[in-house]
Design a protein around this motif. Structure first.
Motif, PDB file in Angstrom:
ATOM      1  N   LEU A  77       0.844  -1.181  -0.082  1.00  0.00           N
ATOM      2  CA  LEU A  77      -0.054   0.118   0.113  1.00  0.00           C
ATOM      3  C   LEU A  77       0.913   1.364   0.076  1.00  0.00           C
ATOM      4  N   GLN A  78       1.942   1.314   0.494  1.00  0.00           N
ATOM      5  CA  GLN A  78       2.759   2.485   1.023  1.00  0.00           C
ATOM      6  C   GLN A  78       3.560   2.651  -0.481  1.00  0.00           C
ATOM      7  N   ALA A  79       3.914   1.782  -1.226  1.00  0.00           N
ATOM      8  CA  ALA A  79       4.693   1.757  -2.583  1.00  0.00           C
ATOM      9  C   ALA A  79       3.669   2.137  -3.333  1.00  0.00           C
ATOM     10  N   ALA A  80       2.545   1.602  -3.475  1.00  0.00           N
ATOM     11  CA  ALA A  80       1.361   2.360  -4.499  1.00  0.00           C
ATOM     12  C   ALA A  80       0.898   3.669  -4.031  1.00  0.00           C
ATOM     13  N   GLU A  81       1.058   4.200  -2.678  1.00  0.00           N
ATOM     14  CA  GLU A  81       0.658   5.477  -2.466  1.00  0.00           C
ATOM     15  C   GLU A  81       1.861   6.509  -3.033  1.00  0.00           C
ATOM     16  N   ASP A  82       2.963   6.058  -2.740  1.00  0.00           N
ATOM     17  CA  ASP A  82       4.218   6.625  -3.301  1.00  0.00           C
ATOM     18  C   ASP A  82       4.244   6.839  -4.881  1.00  0.00           C
ATOM     19  N   ARG A  83       3.904   5.589  -5.616  1.00  0.00           N
ATOM     20  CA  ARG A  83       3.739   5.861  -6.909  1.00  0.00           C
ATOM     21  C   ARG A  83       2.615   6.917  -7.423  1.00  0.00           C
ATOM     22  N   LEU A  84       1.593   6.954  -6.886  1.00  0.00           N
ATOM     23  CA  LEU A  84       0.517   7.940  -7.217  1.00  0.00           C
ATOM     24  C   LEU A  84       0.952   9.468  -6.707  1.00  0.00           C
ATOM     25  N   VAL A  85       1.706   9.756  -5.324  1.00  0.00           N
ATOM     26  CA  VAL A  85       2.251  10.777  -5.118  1.00  0.00           C
ATOM     27  C   VAL A  85       3.213  11.320  -6.138  1.00  0.00           C
ATOM     28  N   GLU A  90       0.617  14.820 -13.122  1.00  0.00           N
ATOM     29  CA  GLU A  90       0.183  13.933 -14.260  1.00  0.00           C
ATOM     30  C   GLU A  90      -1.228  13.568 -14.020  1.00  0.00           C
ATOM     31  N   LEU A  91      -1.569  13.201 -12.764  1.00  0.00           N
ATOM     32  CA  LEU A  91      -3.082  12.613 -12.449  1.00  0.00           C
ATOM     33  C   LEU A  91      -4.013  13.568 -12.103  1.00  0.00           C
ATOM     34  N   LEU A 121      -2.568   3.022 -12.383  1.00  0.00           N
ATOM     35  CA  LEU A 121      -1.182   3.099 -12.168  1.00  0.00           C
ATOM     36  C   LEU A 121      -0.580   2.104 -11.100  1.00  0.00           C
ATOM     37  N   VAL A 122      -1.543   1.557 -10.200  1.00  0.00           N
ATOM     38  CA  VAL A 122      -1.083   0.692  -9.222  1.00  0.00           C
ATOM     39  C   VAL A 122      -1.923  -0.516  -9.221  1.00  0.00           C
ATOM     40  N   ASP A 123      -1.503  -1.534  -8.323  1.00  0.00           N
ATOM     41  CA  ASP A 123      -1.852  -2.852  -8.215  1.00  0.00           C
ATOM     42  C   ASP A 123      -2.784  -3.146  -7.036  1.00  0.00           C
ATOM     43  N   VAL A 124      -3.349  -1.800  -6.542  1.00  0.00           N
ATOM     44  CA  VAL A 124      -3.906  -2.106  -5.128  1.00  0.00           C
ATOM     45  C   VAL A 124      -5.215  -1.260  -5.539  1.00  0.00           C
ATOM     46  N   PRO A 125      -6.344  -1.614  -4.944  1.00  0.00           N
ATOM     47  CA  PRO A 125      -7.539  -0.783  -4.999  1.00  0.00           C
ATOM     48  C   PRO A 125      -7.385   0.533  -4.718  1.00  0.00           C
ATOM     49  N   VAL A 126      -8.095   1.511  -5.585  1.00  0.00           N
ATOM     50  CA  VAL A 126      -8.054   2.743  -5.418  1.00  0.00           C
ATOM     51  C   VAL A 126      -9.595   3.445  -5.230  1.00  0.00           C
ATOM     52  N   GLN A 127      -9.939   4.021  -4.231  1.00  0.00           N
ATOM     53  CA  GLN A 127     -11.437   4.615  -4.409  1.00  0.00           C
ATOM     54  C   GLN A 127     -11.134   5.972  -4.554  1.00  0.00           C
TER      55      GLN A 127
END
Length: 139
Positions: A77-85, A90-91, A121-127
């Motif tokens: 989850l932290q890695a996915a959050e970092d990727r979005l940050v 861009e997003l 962009l990530v492999d975890v659920p995003v609301q």
């Protein structure tokens, strides 16, 4: 109320234990829906029986503790959050954070943006919601 506050304080070692093992656990969250404090330890395929047993042993007397199986570790989850940050501009992200209870992320994108983009962009659920994100307020 006083008992719930006391149990929450006494559960600090449990919170720390789970937080110190983000590669094994999905996190921990608390519920009060039944009128008493309940700790929910999120376990993953990476959670060893020994880690879970040690976590359960750290629960103070009087605190109900549940093991809740989830798909993603806190590290994921932290890695996915970092990727979005890292893709904030861009997003058109206004806010992103970890939603421990739902074992995923929450994100707010600017109105008119692609609401599906963060999840792609990530492999975890995003609301995802649209809006301006957190706003400064004064009291």
């Amino acid at each position: 109320m006083a008992l719930r506050q006391k149990l929450a304080r006494l559960a600090d070692p449990l919170d720390s234990f789970v937080a110190d093992r983000p590669e094994a656990f999905g996190g921990i969250y608390y519920d009060q829906g039944k009128g008493s404090l309940v700790a929910n330890i999120e376990t993953t395929v990476s959670t060893s029986k020994e880690d879970l047993a040690e976590a359960m042993a750290l629960a103070p007397e009087g605190l109900e503790v549940n093991s809740v199986p989830v798909a993603h570790t806190m590290s994921e989850l932290q890695a996915a959050e970092d990727r979005l940050v890292n893709a904030t501009e861009e997003l058109a992200l206004r806010m992103v954070g970890i939603d421990t209870r739902n074992n995923g992320l929450v994100a707010t994108v600017a109105p008119g943006s692609d609401a599906t983009a963060p999840g792609l962009l990530v492999d975890v659920p995003v609301q995802v919601t649209m809006g301006d994100g957190p706003q400064l307020t004064s009291c």
